[in-house]
Design a protein around this motif. Structure first.
Motif, PDB file in Angstrom:
ATOM      1  N   UNK A  82      34.958  46.420  31.568  1.00 59.11           N
ATOM      2  CA  UNK A  82      35.115  44.885  31.699  1.00 59.11           C
ATOM      3  C   UNK A  82      36.463  44.396  30.883  1.00 59.11           C
ATOM      4  N   UNK A  83      36.546  45.032  29.742  1.00 59.55           N
ATOM      5  CA  UNK A  83      37.942  44.560  29.140  1.00 59.55           C
ATOM      6  C   UNK A  83      38.992  45.007  29.862  1.00 59.55           C
ATOM      7  N   UNK A  84      39.185  46.108  30.592  1.00 55.35           N
ATOM      8  CA  UNK A  84      40.114  46.377  31.312  1.00 55.35           C
ATOM      9  C   UNK A  84      40.391  45.468  32.260  1.00 55.35           C
ATOM     10  N   UNK A  85      39.400  45.244  33.061  1.00 59.57           N
ATOM     11  CA  UNK A  85      39.223  44.444  34.401  1.00 59.57           C
ATOM     12  C   UNK A  85      40.059  42.987  33.745  1.00 59.57           C
ATOM     13  N   UNK A  86      39.392  42.413  32.723  1.00 62.59           N
ATOM     14  CA  UNK A  86      39.926  41.315  32.074  1.00 62.59           C
ATOM     15  C   UNK A  86      41.300  41.028  31.862  1.00 62.59           C
ATOM     16  N   UNK A  87      41.888  42.123  31.322  1.00 57.04           N
ATOM     17  CA  UNK A  87      43.018  42.509  30.856  1.00 57.04           C
ATOM     18  C   UNK A  87      44.064  42.176  32.114  1.00 57.04           C
ATOM     19  N   UNK A  88      43.613  43.140  33.064  1.00 56.08           N
ATOM     20  CA  UNK A  88      44.537  43.313  34.526  1.00 56.08           C
ATOM     21  C   UNK A  88      44.613  41.855  35.369  1.00 56.08           C
ATOM     22  N   UNK A  89      43.396  40.969  35.005  1.00 59.52           N
ATOM     23  CA  UNK A  89      43.334  39.865  35.761  1.00 59.52           C
ATOM     24  C   UNK A  89      44.178  38.992  34.881  1.00 59.52           C
ATOM     25  N   UNK A  90      44.263  38.998  33.659  1.00 64.22           N
ATOM     26  CA  UNK A  90      45.021  38.005  32.921  1.00 64.22           C
ATOM     27  C   UNK A  90      46.392  38.465  33.309  1.00 64.22           C
ATOM     28  N   UNK A  91      46.852  39.708  33.270  1.00 65.49           N
ATOM     29  CA  UNK A  91      48.287  39.856  33.619  1.00 65.49           C
ATOM     30  C   UNK A  91      48.734  39.444  34.859  1.00 65.49           C
ATOM     31  N   UNK A  92      47.876  39.462  35.771  1.00 65.63           N
ATOM     32  CA  UNK A  92      48.404  39.019  37.104  1.00 65.63           C
ATOM     33  C   UNK A  92      48.305  37.540  37.489  1.00 65.63           C
ATOM     34  N   UNK A  93      47.414  36.762  36.323  1.00 66.80           N
ATOM     35  CA  UNK A  93      47.906  35.362  36.470  1.00 66.80           C
ATOM     36  C   UNK A  93      48.796  34.671  35.761  1.00 66.80           C
ATOM     37  N   UNK A  94      49.277  35.325  34.692  1.00 67.76           N
ATOM     38  CA  UNK A  94      50.283  35.001  34.102  1.00 67.76           C
ATOM     39  C   UNK A  94      51.852  35.056  34.440  1.00 67.76           C
ATOM     40  N   UNK A  95      52.332  33.942  34.700  1.00 63.58           N
ATOM     41  CA  UNK A  95      53.804  33.809  34.999  1.00 63.58           C
ATOM     42  C   UNK A  95      54.740  34.562  34.076  1.00 63.58           C
TER      43      UNK A  95
END
Length: 96
Positions: A82-95
């Motif tokens: 879950x932490x890895x998924x959250x980090x990956x989603x955060x990286x994809x949203x951040x400009x």
């Protein structure tokens, strides 16, 4: 990152799948073939001319005590997944 997420998903879900498979095998041996399976000792369990008493005993132990043995690893793997998924989603949203 995708490989790490897949490995963590396997670490989290494989013990649960293995535990459910053991429960299904114990139920098949118990109800389908009339074997008596308990945690105390191996009882004779003859299926198609083969004695599966030790196998049935081992499956019964894992079916009964599996969550206590592999639960912490499965929960830890699920948390890290879950932490890895959250980090990956955060990286994809951040400009960038």
């Amino acid at each position: 990152m995708r490989l790490i997420r897949r490995i963590l998903a396997i670490v989290a879900l494989a013990p649960i799948a293995l535990w459910l498979l053991c429960i299904a095998c114990v139920m098949l041996l118990g109800f389908g073939f009339g074997c008596d399976i308990n945690e105390g000792f191996a009882t004779p369990c003859v299926v198609l001319g083969r004695d599966l008493s030790e196998t049935a005993y081992s499956l019964g132990l894992f079916a009964a005590w599996g969550p206590l043995m592999f639960g912490p690893a499965s929960l830890g793997g699920g948390f890290l997944w879950a932490v890895a998924v959250a980090i990956d989603r955060h990286r994809n949203r951040t400009p960038r």
